[in-house]
Design a protein around this motif. Structure first.
Motif, PDB file in Angstrom:
ATOM      1  N   GLN A 110       7.001 -22.692   8.497  1.00 53.65           N
ATOM      2  CA  GLN A 110       8.159 -24.124   8.424  1.00 53.65           C
ATOM      3  C   GLN A 110       8.167 -24.635   7.426  1.00 53.65           C
ATOM      4  O   GLN A 110       8.712 -24.996   6.844  1.00 53.65           O
ATOM      5  CB  GLN A 110       7.436 -24.671   9.576  1.00 53.65           C
ATOM      6  CG  GLN A 110       6.949 -24.277  11.358  1.00 53.65           C
ATOM      7  CD  GLN A 110       9.299 -23.764  11.616  1.00 53.65           C
ATOM      8  OE1 GLN A 110      10.450 -24.128  11.003  1.00 53.65           O
ATOM      9  NE2 GLN A 110       9.392 -22.906  12.310  1.00 53.65           N
ATOM     10  N   TRP A 113      10.090 -23.080   4.569  1.00 51.59           N
ATOM     11  CA  TRP A 113      11.379 -23.496   4.915  1.00 51.59           C
ATOM     12  C   TRP A 113      12.018 -24.458   4.796  1.00 51.59           C
ATOM     13  O   TRP A 113      13.091 -25.078   4.034  1.00 51.59           O
ATOM     14  CB  TRP A 113      12.328 -23.036   6.692  1.00 51.59           C
ATOM     15  CG  TRP A 113      11.770 -21.703   6.806  1.00 51.59           C
ATOM     16  CD1 TRP A 113      12.195 -20.953   6.009  1.00 51.59           C
ATOM     17  CD2 TRP A 113      10.984 -21.076   8.050  1.00 51.59           C
ATOM     18  NE1 TRP A 113      11.955 -19.393   6.424  1.00 51.59           N
ATOM     19  CE2 TRP A 113      11.988 -19.630   7.567  1.00 51.59           C
ATOM     20  CE3 TRP A 113      11.205 -21.550   9.187  1.00 51.59           C
ATOM     21  CZ2 TRP A 113      11.426 -18.452   9.072  1.00 51.59           C
ATOM     22  CZ3 TRP A 113      10.958 -20.597  10.001  1.00 51.59           C
ATOM     23  CH2 TRP A 113      11.030 -19.033  10.260  1.00 51.59           C
ATOM     24  N   ILE A 114      11.293 -25.748   5.192  1.00 52.59           N
ATOM     25  CA  ILE A 114      11.039 -27.152   4.642  1.00 52.59           C
ATOM     26  C   ILE A 114      11.352 -26.958   3.451  1.00 52.59           C
ATOM     27  O   ILE A 114      11.949 -27.800   2.350  1.00 52.59           O
ATOM     28  CB  ILE A 114       9.868 -28.206   4.870  1.00 52.59           C
ATOM     29  CG1 ILE A 114       9.174 -28.006   6.488  1.00 52.59           C
ATOM     30  CG2 ILE A 114       9.890 -29.408   4.396  1.00 52.59           C
ATOM     31  CD1 ILE A 114       8.654 -28.154   7.347  1.00 52.59           C
ATOM     32  N   TYR A 136      14.019 -37.569  15.219  1.00 53.27           N
ATOM     33  CA  TYR A 136      12.989 -37.005  15.490  1.00 53.27           C
ATOM     34  C   TYR A 136      11.330 -37.080  15.792  1.00 53.27           C
ATOM     35  O   TYR A 136      10.974 -36.444  16.214  1.00 53.27           O
ATOM     36  CB  TYR A 136      13.685 -36.359  13.880  1.00 53.27           C
ATOM     37  CG  TYR A 136      14.325 -35.063  14.139  1.00 53.27           C
ATOM     38  CD1 TYR A 136      16.326 -35.251  14.695  1.00 53.27           C
ATOM     39  CD2 TYR A 136      14.047 -33.513  14.377  1.00 53.27           C
ATOM     40  CE1 TYR A 136      17.594 -34.979  14.627  1.00 53.27           C
ATOM     41  CE2 TYR A 136      15.700 -33.005  14.071  1.00 53.27           C
ATOM     42  CZ  TYR A 136      16.638 -33.531  13.776  1.00 53.27           C
ATOM     43  OH  TYR A 136      18.600 -32.439  13.766  1.00 53.27           O
ATOM     44  N   MET A 169      11.398 -29.109   9.839  1.00 46.37           N
ATOM     45  CA  MET A 169      12.118 -28.316   9.852  1.00 46.37           C
ATOM     46  C   MET A 169      13.519 -28.283  10.227  1.00 46.37           C
ATOM     47  O   MET A 169      14.451 -27.935   9.938  1.00 46.37           O
ATOM     48  CB  MET A 169      11.477 -26.742   9.603  1.00 46.37           C
ATOM     49  CG  MET A 169      12.262 -25.661   8.970  1.00 46.37           C
ATOM     50  SD  MET A 169      13.699 -25.159  10.186  1.00 46.37           S
ATOM     51  CE  MET A 169      13.122 -24.826  11.784  1.00 46.37           C
ATOM     52  N   ALA A 170      13.734 -28.542  10.913  1.00 52.20           N
ATOM     53  CA  ALA A 170      14.809 -29.256  11.438  1.00 52.20           C
ATOM     54  C   ALA A 170      15.493 -30.348  11.008  1.00 52.20           C
ATOM     55  O   ALA A 170      16.769 -30.161  11.128  1.00 52.20           O
ATOM     56  CB  ALA A 170      14.869 -29.442  13.178  1.00 52.20           C
ATOM     57  N   ALA A 173      16.834 -29.345   7.771  1.00 51.22           N
ATOM     58  CA  ALA A 173      17.831 -28.183   7.844  1.00 51.22           C
ATOM     59  C   ALA A 173      19.037 -28.484   7.834  1.00 51.22           C
ATOM     60  O   ALA A 173      19.865 -27.858   7.019  1.00 51.22           O
ATOM     61  CB  ALA A 173      17.526 -27.308   8.862  1.00 51.22           C
ATOM     62  N   ARG A 174      19.556 -30.122   7.989  1.00 52.23           N
ATOM     63  CA  ARG A 174      20.689 -30.394   7.985  1.00 52.23           C
ATOM     64  C   ARG A 174      21.521 -30.616   6.713  1.00 52.23           C
ATOM     65  O   ARG A 174      22.501 -30.447   6.746  1.00 52.23           O
ATOM     66  CB  ARG A 174      20.422 -32.020   8.828  1.00 52.23           C
ATOM     67  CG  ARG A 174      19.850 -32.323  10.045  1.00 52.23           C
ATOM     68  CD  ARG A 174      19.097 -33.684  10.012  1.00 52.23           C
ATOM     69  NE  ARG A 174      20.096 -34.282  10.116  1.00 52.23           N
ATOM     70  CZ  ARG A 174      21.938 -34.745  11.106  1.00 52.23           C
ATOM     71  NH1 ARG A 174      21.458 -34.206  12.544  1.00 52.23           N
ATOM     72  NH2 ARG A 174      21.979 -35.726  10.586  1.00 52.23           N
ATOM     73  N   ALA A 180      22.648 -24.352   9.857  1.00 51.22           N
ATOM     74  CA  ALA A 180      21.280 -24.476   9.272  1.00 51.22           C
ATOM     75  C   ALA A 180      20.538 -25.411  10.421  1.00 51.22           C
ATOM     76  O   ALA A 180      19.769 -25.511  11.184  1.00 51.22           O
ATOM     77  CB  ALA A 180      21.432 -25.374   7.835  1.00 51.22           C
ATOM     78  N   GLY A 184      17.991 -25.343  12.801  1.00 55.30           N
ATOM     79  CA  GLY A 184      16.762 -25.600  13.450  1.00 55.30           C
ATOM     80  C   GLY A 184      16.585 -26.564  14.725  1.00 55.30           C
ATOM     81  O   GLY A 184      15.294 -26.437  15.525  1.00 55.30           O
ATOM     82  N   ALA A 217      18.256 -19.233  16.270  1.00 54.82           N
ATOM     83  CA  ALA A 217      18.253 -19.404  15.688  1.00 54.82           C
ATOM     84  C   ALA A 217      17.005 -19.281  14.033  1.00 54.82           C
ATOM     85  O   ALA A 217      18.366 -19.755  12.818  1.00 54.82           O
ATOM     86  CB  ALA A 217      16.672 -20.127  15.765  1.00 54.82           C
ATOM     87  N   LEU A 221      19.946 -19.998  10.252  1.00 54.00           N
ATOM     88  CA  LEU A 221      18.976 -20.014   9.146  1.00 54.00           C
ATOM     89  C   LEU A 221      19.333 -19.123   8.164  1.00 54.00           C
ATOM     90  O   LEU A 221      19.111 -19.971   6.769  1.00 54.00           O
ATOM     91  CB  LEU A 221      17.673 -20.463   9.737  1.00 54.00           C
ATOM     92  CG  LEU A 221      17.314 -21.581  10.009  1.00 54.00           C
ATOM     93  CD1 LEU A 221      15.711 -21.356  10.993  1.00 54.00           C
ATOM     94  CD2 LEU A 221      17.776 -22.845   9.735  1.00 54.00           C
TER      95      LEU A 221
END
Length: 256
Positions: A110, A113-114, A136, A169-170, A173-174, A180, A184, A217, A221
């Motif tokens: 995570q 990916w962040i 969130y 991360m989610a 991802a936006r 993405a 997320g 997912a 991604l």
């Protein structure tokens, strides 16, 4: 799952003509799809041996697919996929120690990916979306509060830290648009199902649903980082306008 450009080599050919060199290679994404079906059959039937064959290969195949299309330009995404593969192996082993190791490996994934999303411009994208960030954070607080009594102090703290990274991360991802964004969110849903299992809140079909959402997912991604135009990856990130991020992505203005 940005990461520095591949240095150009001498000679008349443009740098990193990877798609041309691998045109006749086996279609990894097709092999990935086949293994997904095998893995889901293994989960649905409770055949642990089948899971040991298929599950550890899912994330590496996606990493190989992304590498073929972009080289090492998305090194953080590739590293995150390899950490996820190691985490998948750890989670196949029963017991709390293996679960803790898997959690730590996925935490590393995570964070990778962040970093990739931040390098694509996520921070600037989120500055005007404070209400979304607050939503969130509220989801994270509610989930931690709900699971904490059944997980205990040590595991509850570990899950809380991981859940914060997962939601971050989610959220970041936006910046790369709908694929993405949904990748997320579906990842959050998938890992929430793991959290329910760890807390002893099981239900029929949970494992199959968890694996189905996990596969979806990861696919979304990775797809968000693949080139959207038929041009050599080496052209990405060069001669960009000021509105395009360091990874060659222009943050979509229509993203929710």
């Amino acid at each position: 799952m940005t990461e520095g450009h591949i240095p150009e080599r001498g000679g008349p050919r443009p740098a990193l003509q990877r798609p041309a060199r691998t045109a006749g290679a086996p279609p990894l994404i097709v092999l990935f799809a086949v293994l997904c079906v095998v893995e889901l059959i293994g989960v649905a039937t409770g055949t642990h041996a089948v899971e040991w064959v298929a599950k550890p290969l899912l994330a590496p195949l996606l990493a190989a697919h992304l590498w073929r299309l972009t080289g090492t330009r998305h090194a953080y995404v590739l590293t995150g996929l390899l950490l996820a593969a190691a985490g998948d192996i750890a989670l196949l082993i029963p017991g709390t120690p293996a679960f803790g190791i898997g959690l730590a490996l996925f935490l590393g994934a995570q964070l990778c990916w962040i970093t990739a999303f931040l390098r694509a411009g996520a921070l600037g994208h989120l500055r005007s979306r404070r209400a979304v960030c607050a939503a969130y954070l509220a989801v994270w607080a509610a989930a931690v509060a709900a699971l904490a009594p059944t997980l205990g102090p040590a595991l509850g703290t570990a899950v809380a830290v991981y859940a914060l990274a997962l939601l971050t991360m989610a959220l970041t991802a936006r910046v790369l648009g709908p694929k993405a964004l949904w990748g997320g969110l579906i990842f959050v849903a998938s890992d929430s199902l793991i959290g329910l299992g760890a807390a002893g809140l099981d239900f029929p079909g949970r494992s199959t649903l968890c694996m189905t959402t996990y596969i979806a997912a990861l696919t979304l991604l990775v797809t968000a980082f693949t080139p959207q135009h038929k041009e050599p990856p080496a052209t990405f990130g060069r001669g960009l306008s000021p509105s395009v991020g360091a990874d060659g992505f222009e943050p979509p203005t229509s993203c929710l």
